[in-house]
Design an enzyme around this catalytic site. Sequence first.
Site, PDB file in Angstrom:
ATOM      1  N   THR A  61       0.853  -1.188   0.000  1.00 15.96           N
ATOM      2  CA  THR A  61       0.000   0.000   0.000  1.00 15.96           C
ATOM      3  C   THR A  61       0.888   1.236   0.000  1.00 15.96           C
ATOM      4  O   THR A  61       2.112   1.136   0.016  1.00 15.96           O
ATOM      5  CB  THR A  61      -0.929   0.031   1.232  1.00 15.96           C
ATOM      6  OG1 THR A  61      -0.164   0.389   2.401  1.00 15.96           O
ATOM      7  CG2 THR A  61      -1.585  -1.335   1.455  1.00 15.96           C
ATOM      8  N   CYS A  62       0.264   2.409   0.006  1.00 21.68           N
ATOM      9  CA  CYS A  62       1.056   3.643  -0.001  1.00 21.68           C
ATOM     10  C   CYS A  62       1.811   3.839   1.307  1.00 21.68           C
ATOM     11  O   CYS A  62       2.799   4.572   1.354  1.00 21.68           O
ATOM     12  CB  CYS A  62       0.149   4.845  -0.259  1.00 21.68           C
ATOM     13  SG  CYS A  62      -1.145   5.093   0.981  1.00 21.68           S
ATOM     14  N   GLY A 102       1.070  18.237   4.277  1.00 21.56           N
ATOM     15  CA  GLY A 102       0.920  16.797   4.100  1.00 21.56           C
ATOM     16  C   GLY A 102      -0.386  16.504   3.380  1.00 21.56           C
ATOM     17  O   GLY A 102      -1.334  17.301   3.450  1.00 21.56           O
ATOM     18  N   GLY A 130      -1.424  12.917   3.170  1.00 18.08           N
ATOM     19  CA  GLY A 130      -1.693  11.512   3.437  1.00 18.08           C
ATOM     20  C   GLY A 130      -3.048  11.326   4.098  1.00 18.08           C
ATOM     21  O   GLY A 130      -3.885  12.233   4.118  1.00 18.08           O
TER      22      GLY A 130
END
Length: 446
Positions: free
Chosen positions: A49-50, A189, A191
């Site tokens: 996954t990331c 960010g 994410g």
Amino acid sequence: MSLLVVGLSHRTAPVGVLERAALTGEVPTRLLHDAAASSTVAEAALLNTCNRIELYADVDKFHAGVAELSLLLAHHSGVDLEELTSHLYVHYEDRAVHHLFSVACGLDSMVVGEGQILGQLRDALAKAQDEHTAGRGLNELFQQALRVGKRAHSETGIDKAGQSLVTFGLEQVAAGAGEIAGKRALVVGAGSMSSLAAATLVRSGVTDLLIANRTPARAERLVEILGPDVARTLDLAKVPDALADVDLVISCTGAAGVVVRAEDVAAAVAVRTSDQPLALLDLAMPRDVDHAVHELDGALLVDLESLSHAHAASPGAGDVDEVTRIVSDEVTAFGAAQRAARIAPTVVALRAMASDVVAAELGRLGSRLPDLDERSRAEITQTVRRVVDKLLHAPTVRVKQLAAEPGGASYADALRELFDLDPAAVHAVSGTPVGGRPQPSGGGTR
């Protein structure tokens, strides 16, 4: 099955390393095949996954398995082995099962309790099945992990745990720097946690939002989701200059070092005209915002350290505790079931041997007493079989119970020695060739 996990994630590696180690295109498939082809590996699966890259493998040697899987991760990721090793974690046997179940429940996610990981686990299993690198062991393990994850989400409020951290942090900001609605905000960010924070800001009434990220494309995607009328991107290098023009900064990048320096905050505070302090919410671990900002007049820093005690009493923390208990119980049950399953072929082989002995002796009796009538013959046959069954019942039931306990594998060995069972007969029951290991379903890749 001797389960080994070797991997890296947002908890052990900075974003820069995760970005360089990212597996794209056909690389994950090649890594999966190379892992399954290793002389120490019987089955393999890859969770990619990331935020994490994890190899799950059934190995016959722990140290050799760790060395081989680490080397493969370095080779296929392109990150030097020496550098990569410092970010890798290793889990074995019950600890590996505990890790996978925790991952399935969202306890190891960047946003605690997020449900996307269940789909990613399902995809990882499907990929291993399609490539014929997962056999019975990993199939059962991943299926159980998916069930445990679903149980955690259905029986607790773990889904809300990640959001409660953002919400609680913003409540602390509001208490010290005024209401969130109407503030100009900057999110550093893009994410999972940063995205959640940005969405929460918009719901809270922020209409002027900047998104800065090392990878501009991810910031642009987040702006598209939030809406260009509310959000816009900012070059990461321009964050220091933007501090003077915003009221609130939320940072969660996963970077290895400080992202927002104390001297830049001090310079921004010096030219601000607002009566309210410049608020900074640092949700990163390790920290993004210089701890020295706590000492600056005109600035309010809320970080994980200052949130930890209060968050421990939040509803989300209680859910995390409950899910942690569920994981622990499920790991214990899975381990007991696996250990009990290991002795089943030995018990079946023992009963088969006893049945053969009974058949041989009845045959010998028949040849010595050829005039025995059918009724008497049937009664004798039933009696002999009943005696053997009663003699075997207690020890076989007890050995299954003992085998389910830690260290129970030795009881299967003892049973084989005591009754001089043919190893070929035991392996024939389990489907494992003598001197070998189970092959992945579909014939394997080796």
